[in-house]
Design a protein around this motif. Structure first.
Motif, PDB file in Angstrom:
ATOM      1  N   ILE A  45      47.405  -8.975  -8.981  1.00  6.40           N
ATOM      2  CA  ILE A  45      47.131  -8.825  -7.435  1.00  6.40           C
ATOM      3  C   ILE A  45      47.950  -8.172  -6.795  1.00  6.40           C
ATOM      4  CG2 ILE A  45      46.631 -10.119  -5.442  1.00  6.40           C
ATOM      5  CD1 ILE A  45      45.592 -12.582  -7.130  1.00  6.40           C
ATOM      6  N   THR A  46      47.488  -6.924  -5.900  1.00  2.58           N
ATOM      7  CA  THR A  46      48.512  -5.957  -5.206  1.00  2.58           C
ATOM      8  C   THR A  46      48.441  -6.546  -4.043  1.00  2.58           C
ATOM      9  OG1 THR A  46      47.790  -4.278  -6.584  1.00  2.58           O
ATOM     10  CG2 THR A  46      48.638  -3.982  -4.492  1.00  2.58           C
ATOM     11  N   VAL A  47      49.899  -6.525  -3.316  1.00  2.00           N
ATOM     12  CA  VAL A  47      49.939  -7.022  -2.148  1.00  2.00           C
ATOM     13  C   VAL A  47      50.474  -5.876  -1.160  1.00  2.00           C
ATOM     14  CG1 VAL A  47      51.118  -8.935  -0.467  1.00  2.00           C
ATOM     15  CG2 VAL A  47      50.642  -9.434  -2.862  1.00  2.00           C
ATOM     16  N   GLN A  48      49.719  -5.840   0.181  1.00  2.25           N
ATOM     17  CA  GLN A  48      50.018  -4.870   0.949  1.00  2.25           C
ATOM     18  C   GLN A  48      50.185  -5.714   2.416  1.00  2.25           C
ATOM     19  OE1 GLN A  48      47.607  -1.503   0.942  1.00  2.25           O
ATOM     20  NE2 GLN A  48      48.558  -0.524  -0.697  1.00  2.25           N
ATOM     21  N   ILE A  49      50.837  -4.937   3.400  1.00  7.38           N
ATOM     22  CA  ILE A  49      51.154  -5.578   4.659  1.00  7.38           C
ATOM     23  C   ILE A  49      50.402  -4.823   5.650  1.00  7.38           C
ATOM     24  CG2 ILE A  49      52.540  -6.490   6.617  1.00  7.38           C
ATOM     25  CD1 ILE A  49      53.014  -8.032   4.110  1.00  7.38           C
ATOM     26  N   GLN A  50      49.315  -5.188   6.299  1.00  6.77           N
ATOM     27  CA  GLN A  50      48.448  -4.435   7.262  1.00  6.77           C
ATOM     28  C   GLN A  50      48.392  -5.274   8.593  1.00  6.77           C
ATOM     29  OE1 GLN A  50      44.770  -3.429   5.300  1.00  6.77           O
ATOM     30  NE2 GLN A  50      45.433  -2.526   3.827  1.00  6.77           N
ATOM     31  N   ALA A  51      48.149  -4.337   9.662  1.00  8.97           N
ATOM     32  CA  ALA A  51      47.894  -5.000  10.788  1.00  8.97           C
ATOM     33  C   ALA A  51      46.411  -6.039  10.820  1.00  8.97           C
ATOM     34  CB  ALA A  51      47.535  -3.785  11.979  1.00  8.97           C
ATOM     35  N   LEU A  52      46.762  -6.858  11.648  1.00  7.50           N
ATOM     36  CA  LEU A  52      45.819  -7.927  11.983  1.00  7.50           C
ATOM     37  C   LEU A  52      44.546  -7.188  12.479  1.00  7.50           C
ATOM     38  CD1 LEU A  52      47.604 -10.826  13.215  1.00  7.50           C
ATOM     39  CD2 LEU A  52      46.499 -10.788  11.208  1.00  7.50           C
ATOM     40  N   PRO A  53      43.228  -7.799  12.525  1.00  2.34           N
ATOM     41  CA  PRO A  53      42.172  -7.292  13.265  1.00  2.34           C
ATOM     42  C   PRO A  53      42.419  -7.305  14.563  1.00  2.34           C
ATOM     43  CG  PRO A  53      41.399  -8.789  11.227  1.00  2.34           C
ATOM     44  CD  PRO A  53      43.006  -8.677  11.440  1.00  2.34           C
ATOM     45  N   PRO A  54      41.796  -6.661  15.449  1.00  2.00           N
ATOM     46  CA  PRO A  54      41.977  -6.690  16.817  1.00  2.00           C
ATOM     47  C   PRO A  54      41.546  -7.679  17.588  1.00  2.00           C
ATOM     48  CG  PRO A  54      41.016  -4.286  16.209  1.00  2.00           C
ATOM     49  CD  PRO A  54      41.017  -5.341  14.905  1.00  2.00           C
ATOM     50  N   ALA A  55      40.808  -8.442  16.959  1.00  4.13           N
ATOM     51  CA  ALA A  55      40.114  -9.561  17.918  1.00  4.13           C
ATOM     52  C   ALA A  55      41.306 -10.809  17.627  1.00  4.13           C
ATOM     53  CB  ALA A  55      38.997 -10.299  17.173  1.00  4.13           C
ATOM     54  N   LEU A  56      42.264 -10.602  16.729  1.00  7.86           N
ATOM     55  CA  LEU A  56      43.262 -11.840  16.214  1.00  7.86           C
ATOM     56  C   LEU A  56      44.709 -11.527  16.606  1.00  7.86           C
ATOM     57  CD1 LEU A  56      42.005 -12.764  12.469  1.00  7.86           C
ATOM     58  CD2 LEU A  56      41.376 -13.769  14.598  1.00  7.86           C
ATOM     59  N   ASP A  57      44.945 -10.567  17.818  1.00  4.21           N
ATOM     60  CA  ASP A  57      46.069 -10.291  18.484  1.00  4.21           C
ATOM     61  C   ASP A  57      46.622  -9.229  17.722  1.00  4.21           C
ATOM     62  OD1 ASP A  57      45.597 -12.289  20.420  1.00  4.21           O
ATOM     63  OD2 ASP A  57      46.318 -13.894  19.060  1.00  4.21           O
ATOM     64  N   GLU A  58      47.869  -8.982  18.147  1.00  2.00           N
ATOM     65  CA  GLU A  58      48.978  -7.952  17.395  1.00  2.00           C
ATOM     66  C   GLU A  58      49.569  -8.662  16.320  1.00  2.00           C
ATOM     67  OE1 GLU A  58      51.039  -5.862  20.406  1.00  2.00           O
ATOM     68  OE2 GLU A  58      49.449  -5.344  21.384  1.00  2.00           O
ATOM     69  N   GLY A  59      50.091  -7.902  15.344  1.00  2.00           N
ATOM     70  CA  GLY A  59      50.819  -8.398  14.237  1.00  2.00           C
ATOM     71  C   GLY A  59      50.477  -7.947  13.114  1.00  2.00           C
ATOM     72  N   THR A  60      51.019  -8.427  12.198  1.00  2.00           N
ATOM     73  CA  THR A  60      50.617  -8.064  10.532  1.00  2.00           C
ATOM     74  C   THR A  60      50.438  -9.231   9.808  1.00  2.00           C
ATOM     75  OG1 THR A  60      52.699  -7.921   9.995  1.00  2.00           O
ATOM     76  CG2 THR A  60      51.818  -5.835  10.678  1.00  2.00           C
ATOM     77  N   ALA A  61      49.632  -9.159   8.582  1.00  2.00           N
ATOM     78  CA  ALA A  61      49.357 -10.325   7.620  1.00  2.00           C
ATOM     79  C   ALA A  61      49.224  -9.464   6.252  1.00  2.00           C
ATOM     80  CB  ALA A  61      48.268 -10.975   8.008  1.00  2.00           C
ATOM     81  N   ALA A  62      49.529 -10.152   5.274  1.00  6.44           N
ATOM     82  CA  ALA A  62      49.348  -9.624   3.782  1.00  6.44           C
ATOM     83  C   ALA A  62      48.041  -9.536   3.326  1.00  6.44           C
ATOM     84  CB  ALA A  62      50.200 -10.464   2.909  1.00  6.44           C
ATOM     85  N   VAL A  63      47.542  -8.560   2.565  1.00  7.34           N
ATOM     86  CA  VAL A  63      46.387  -8.456   2.132  1.00  7.34           C
ATOM     87  C   VAL A  63      46.593  -8.197   0.599  1.00  7.34           C
ATOM     88  CG1 VAL A  63      44.324  -6.876   1.876  1.00  7.34           C
ATOM     89  CG2 VAL A  63      45.497  -6.854   4.024  1.00  7.34           C
ATOM     90  N   TYR A  64      45.909  -9.506   0.045  1.00 11.61           N
ATOM     91  CA  TYR A  64      45.883  -9.478  -1.445  1.00 11.61           C
ATOM     92  C   TYR A  64      44.723  -8.935  -2.238  1.00 11.61           C
ATOM     93  CZ  TYR A  64      49.994 -12.984  -1.005  1.00 11.61           C
ATOM     94  OH  TYR A  64      51.097 -13.526  -0.757  1.00 11.61           O
ATOM     95  N   TYR A  65      44.915  -7.813  -2.779  1.00 15.88           N
ATOM     96  CA  TYR A  65      43.899  -7.104  -3.370  1.00 15.88           C
ATOM     97  C   TYR A  65      43.855  -7.272  -4.864  1.00 15.88           C
ATOM     98  CZ  TYR A  65      43.684  -3.782   0.543  1.00 15.88           C
ATOM     99  OH  TYR A  65      43.745  -2.926   1.950  1.00 15.88           O
ATOM    100  N   TYR A  66      42.600  -7.913  -5.310  1.00 16.52           N
ATOM    101  CA  TYR A  66      42.200  -7.794  -6.756  1.00 16.52           C
ATOM    102  C   TYR A  66      41.658  -6.635  -7.195  1.00 16.52           C
ATOM    103  CZ  TYR A  66      40.799 -10.471 -10.773  1.00 16.52           C
ATOM    104  OH  TYR A  66      40.628 -10.890 -12.060  1.00 16.52           O
ATOM    105  N   ARG A  67      42.072  -6.110  -8.127  1.00 11.31           N
ATOM    106  CA  ARG A  67      41.695  -4.524  -8.445  1.00 11.31           C
ATOM    107  C   ARG A  67      40.388  -4.532  -9.029  1.00 11.31           C
ATOM    108  NH1 ARG A  67      45.497  -0.773  -8.065  1.00 11.31           N
ATOM    109  NH2 ARG A  67      47.648  -1.492  -7.787  1.00 11.31           N
ATOM    110  N   TRP A  68      39.870  -3.514  -8.768  1.00 14.80           N
ATOM    111  CA  TRP A  68      38.176  -3.115  -9.321  1.00 14.80           C
ATOM    112  C   TRP A  68      38.640  -2.864 -10.755  1.00 14.80           C
ATOM    113  CZ3 TRP A  68      35.193  -4.583  -5.430  1.00 14.80           C
ATOM    114  CH2 TRP A  68      35.524  -4.173  -4.296  1.00 14.80           C
ATOM    115  N   SER A  69      37.589  -3.203 -11.614  1.00 15.74           N
ATOM    116  CA  SER A  69      37.728  -2.856 -13.105  1.00 15.74           C
ATOM    117  C   SER A  69      37.260  -1.376 -13.361  1.00 15.74           C
ATOM    118  CB  SER A  69      36.695  -3.726 -14.017  1.00 15.74           C
ATOM    119  OG  SER A  69      35.453  -3.487 -13.656  1.00 15.74           O
ATOM    120  N   ASP A  70      36.474  -0.726 -12.508  1.00 16.68           N
ATOM    121  CA  ASP A  70      36.112   0.557 -12.570  1.00 16.68           C
ATOM    122  C   ASP A  70      35.922   1.256 -11.139  1.00 16.68           C
ATOM    123  OD1 ASP A  70      35.295   3.039 -13.164  1.00 16.68           O
ATOM    124  OD2 ASP A  70      33.359   2.576 -14.040  1.00 16.68           O
ATOM    125  N   ARG A  71      36.634   1.939 -10.654  1.00 19.41           N
ATOM    126  CA  ARG A  71      36.864   2.365  -9.219  1.00 19.41           C
ATOM    127  C   ARG A  71      35.642   3.523  -9.157  1.00 19.41           C
ATOM    128  NH1 ARG A  71      43.081   3.057  -7.546  1.00 19.41           N
ATOM    129  NH2 ARG A  71      42.656   4.837  -9.067  1.00 19.41           N
TER     130      ARG A  71
END
Length: 174
Positions: A45-71
């Motif tokens: 699982i790839t982890v990246q830090i991204q900005a929170l959605p606008p409705a949830l205030d400012e700040g960041t949270a980690a996004v845990y990506y499960y890779r596609w088998s064929d992109r």
């Protein structure tokens, strides 16, 4: 007093050296997050830090990506974001599409199931060229991560197949 002066100077020197070293030492939260993200990496699982959605205030949270088998040929670029209020016009409860760009309709069934399977402090579900990601505030520790990981492993392949563009049919030339 003069016999204490060397002791005071040595104590001050030690404090000058140890102070910054102790300040750089990771705290308990940083150690927990490093262990959590390391486990994610070991599970692919790839982890990246991204900005929170606008409705949830400012700040960041980690996004845990499960890779596609064929992109290849995937309809990506859409995201479901948690909203502040639950509304019947939303996709599911308090989840709605970012910028009105929705996933292909065949994926909706699995996205409804994924929304109920991920941790409660999840903020967004994102489809990018990396894979299917869940933005999560990383609270709850190892047990909650296991829940997130298994949900991503179960639903990513299902969603991947429903968002794949079909190959155009080539007509034979006369």
């Amino acid at each position: 007093m003069s016999e204490w002066l060397p002791v005071i100077i040595i104590g001050f020197a030690i404090a000058l050296v140890l102070g910054p070293v102790m300040w750089l030492k990771p705290n308990q939260r940083d150690t927990r997050l490093a262990n959590l993200r390391g486990r994610a990496a070991r599970e692919g699982i790839t982890v990246q830090i991204q900005a929170l959605p606008p409705a949830l205030d400012e700040g960041t949270a980690a996004v845990y990506y499960y890779r596609w088998s064929d992109r290849k040929r995937l309809q990506i670029g859409w995201a479901l974001q948690r909203q502040r209020v639950e509304h019947e016009l939303n996709f599911a409860g308090n989840w709605d599409w970012r910028n009105g760009r929705a996933a292909p309709r065949p994926a909706w069934k699995y996205l409804h199931q994924l929304v109920t399977s991920i941790p409660n402090d999840s903020c967004a579900i994102i489809a990018t060229d990396i894979g299917l990601g869940v933005q999560w505030r990383e609270s709850g520790g190892e047990q909650v991560f296991a829940k997130l990981s298994s949900a991503l492993a179960e639903y990513t392949p299902l969603i991947e197949e429903t968002i794949r563009k079909s190959s155009p049919i080539k007509l034979p030339e006369d």
